[in-house]
Design a protein around this motif. Sequence first.
Motif, short mmCIF file in Angstrom:
data_model
loop_
_atom_site.label_atom_id
_atom_site.label_comp_id
_atom_site.label_asym_id
_atom_site.label_seq_id
_atom_site.Cartn_x
_atom_site.Cartn_y
_atom_site.Cartn_z
N ALA A 297 0.86 -1.18 0.00
CA ALA A 297 0.00 0.00 0.00
C ALA A 297 0.90 1.23 0.00
CB ALA A 297 -0.90 -0.01 1.23
N LEU A 298 0.94 1.92 -1.12
CA LEU A 298 1.74 3.14 -1.23
C LEU A 298 0.81 4.34 -1.11
CD1 LEU A 298 4.14 2.21 -4.18
CD2 LEU A 298 4.43 1.79 -1.73
N THR A 299 1.08 5.22 -0.16
CA THR A 299 0.27 6.40 0.03
C THR A 299 1.17 7.63 -0.02
OG1 THR A 299 0.44 6.42 2.46
CG2 THR A 299 -1.30 5.07 1.50
N THR A 300 0.56 8.79 -0.28
CA THR A 300 1.40 9.98 -0.47
C THR A 300 0.64 11.26 -0.20
OG1 THR A 300 3.10 10.85 -1.95
CG2 THR A 300 0.95 10.46 -2.93
N ASP A 301 1.38 12.38 -0.22
CA ASP A 301 0.81 13.73 -0.13
C ASP A 301 1.18 14.47 -1.41
OD1 ASP A 301 0.14 13.37 2.65
OD2 ASP A 301 2.23 13.79 3.14
N VAL A 302 0.25 15.28 -1.91
CA VAL A 302 0.52 16.12 -3.08
C VAL A 302 -0.03 17.52 -2.82
CG1 VAL A 302 0.12 16.47 -5.56
CG2 VAL A 302 0.41 14.15 -4.67
N ILE A 324 1.54 6.07 -10.97
CA ILE A 324 2.05 5.32 -9.81
C ILE A 324 0.98 4.42 -9.21
CG2 ILE A 324 3.02 5.52 -7.47
CD1 ILE A 324 5.00 6.33 -9.62
N HIS A 325 -0.28 4.81 -9.32
CA HIS A 325 -1.39 4.01 -8.76
C HIS A 325 -1.26 3.87 -7.23
CE1 HIS A 325 -3.20 2.70 -12.61
NE2 HIS A 325 -1.97 2.89 -13.05
N PHE A 326 -1.35 4.99 -6.55
CA PHE A 326 -1.29 4.99 -5.09
C PHE A 326 -2.55 4.37 -4.50
CE2 PHE A 326 1.44 8.67 -6.19
CZ PHE A 326 2.57 8.33 -5.47
N TYR A 327 -2.41 3.85 -3.28
CA TYR A 327 -3.59 3.39 -2.53
C TYR A 327 -4.37 4.61 -2.02
CZ TYR A 327 -6.19 1.70 1.59
OH TYR A 327 -7.16 1.45 2.53
N GLU A 328 -3.67 5.55 -1.41
CA GLU A 328 -4.31 6.78 -0.95
C GLU A 328 -3.45 7.97 -1.33
OE1 GLU A 328 -4.92 6.32 3.27
OE2 GLU A 328 -6.91 5.46 3.00
N LEU A 384 -6.74 -6.83 12.29
CA LEU A 384 -6.69 -6.45 13.71
C LEU A 384 -7.91 -5.56 13.95
CD1 LEU A 384 -5.37 -6.29 16.50
CD2 LEU A 384 -3.91 -4.44 15.63
N PHE A 385 -8.88 -6.10 14.69
CA PHE A 385 -10.13 -5.38 14.90
C PHE A 385 -9.99 -4.36 16.02
CE2 PHE A 385 -11.69 -8.96 12.45
CZ PHE A 385 -12.58 -8.31 11.59
N GLU A 403 -2.06 -4.03 5.22
CA GLU A 403 -1.95 -2.96 4.20
C GLU A 403 -2.74 -1.72 4.57
OE1 GLU A 403 -1.44 -6.97 2.37
OE2 GLU A 403 -3.01 -6.06 3.60
N TYR A 404 -3.46 -1.77 5.67
CA TYR A 404 -4.29 -0.69 6.17
C TYR A 404 -5.61 -0.55 5.40
CZ TYR A 404 -4.80 3.18 9.45
OH TYR A 404 -5.20 3.97 10.50
N LEU A 405 -6.05 -1.66 4.81
CA LEU A 405 -7.40 -1.69 4.25
C LEU A 405 -8.40 -1.69 5.41
CD1 LEU A 405 -7.19 -4.48 1.52
CD2 LEU A 405 -6.96 -2.02 1.19
N LYS A 406 -9.46 -0.91 5.29
CA LYS A 406 -10.50 -0.89 6.31
C LYS A 406 -11.46 -2.04 6.05
CE LYS A 406 -10.68 4.14 6.93
NZ LYS A 406 -11.56 5.33 6.73
#
Length: 437
Positions: A297-302, A324-328, A384-385, A403-406
């Motif tokens: 899971a690749l996330t970023t700020d723009v 890049i196809h970021f997750y978030e 992890l609930f 991966e931090y999927l909800k």
Amino acid sequence: MKGKVALHNLGCKVNAYETEAMQQMLEAAGYEIVPFEPGADIYVINTCSVTNIADRKSRQMLHKAKKMNPDAIVVAAGCYVQADTKKAEADASIDIIIGNNKKQELIPILESYRTGHQKTTECVDINHTKEYENLEIDRTEEHTRAYLKVQDGCNQFCTYCIIPYARGRIRSKKTEDVVNEVKRLAASGCQEVVLTGIHLSSYGKERPEDQENLLTLIQAVHQVDGIERIRLGSLEPGIITEEFAAAISSLPKVCPHFHLSLQSGCTTTLKRMNRRYTAEEYREKCEILRKYYPAPALTTDVITGFPGETEEEFEESRSFVDSIHFYETHIFPYSKREGTKAAGMPDQLTEQVKKERSRILIALGKEHQREYMEQFLGQEKEVLFEEQQTVEGQEYWTGHTMEYLKIAVISEENLENKRVMVQLREMIGQDFVLAKR
């Protein structure tokens, strides 16, 4: 009880950690913690100064505290008062000013004020201190996940950023102290730690003689029994090397979730920002992570609408983000911050242009988020609930994958702080995946 204290946090995860540490110090000293509402004897606001808007919100919250109880002691801590101490000293709503690197002295400062009732300022010259402020927590309000500050300060001086002036130069917590804190958190039931800092990638660099760096820290935390997951805060692309990726991918507790700060996908804009990489170098770092992890899971700020950003430069940035196809993707319209180089740059863009460019990137980010999440449908994942939540009218137990999927699951059983294997079935709305045990 020595009095009722209400705390309020503004800003980043580092601030949140420090606020939690101050709360636990107050509790240990005999103070009662109450909600941030009328009726408290003391209000502690941990302020933020990342933008002019953050400054304004900090002032508003300080004034609100004084209005809720004019007789209460109002404590202004953190970046806003550190960056502009004189303005804070002139503010009649503030009784005690505590800069960065002084929060650990909250209790004696408070006791001294209650004796003399003289407006108090406790600020160090943050740009010339090498001391790491060793705040600590023993537990976390979230129970399952603890954000752990291990580093402070920044030496980068990006042209849009005031934080080096508010937080000072890089300083790090000793690995031994981090490990002891993690052990206490594990003993309290916490299963996941998130290592955070103002510039996390520079962990240990100011003490080369100690031979401590972010990798050796991760390896040390990985050995703590009871901690099952290690997540990393925001990273600079430069830390991602073949050696680093190979080493962390061999540690099963490290989550395949990496926030690599981008800010712009246009190299010309990156240069004006004083970011120390090109767009293509950033792409190479993403490729390295994808070499060692099957679907990280690749996330970023723009930032959109940085001074001088032309239509062509924005399109270059948009096209890069798309590739890049970021997750978030967290999108921020450029916000002028007085005291930074960018605030005085020519060709400042209108709010309308910044907002429109943000809208385009936010829509693109949502597409990529859904695309990333959908690839896991049909797979089994450990979750992890954390808590019960209502999603689209239905009550679920919710938590996160590595991966931090909800993830949302219907269950009569109390799943709080339990790690459970589930099968991912279908999307619910934009953010959640429905799963079945």
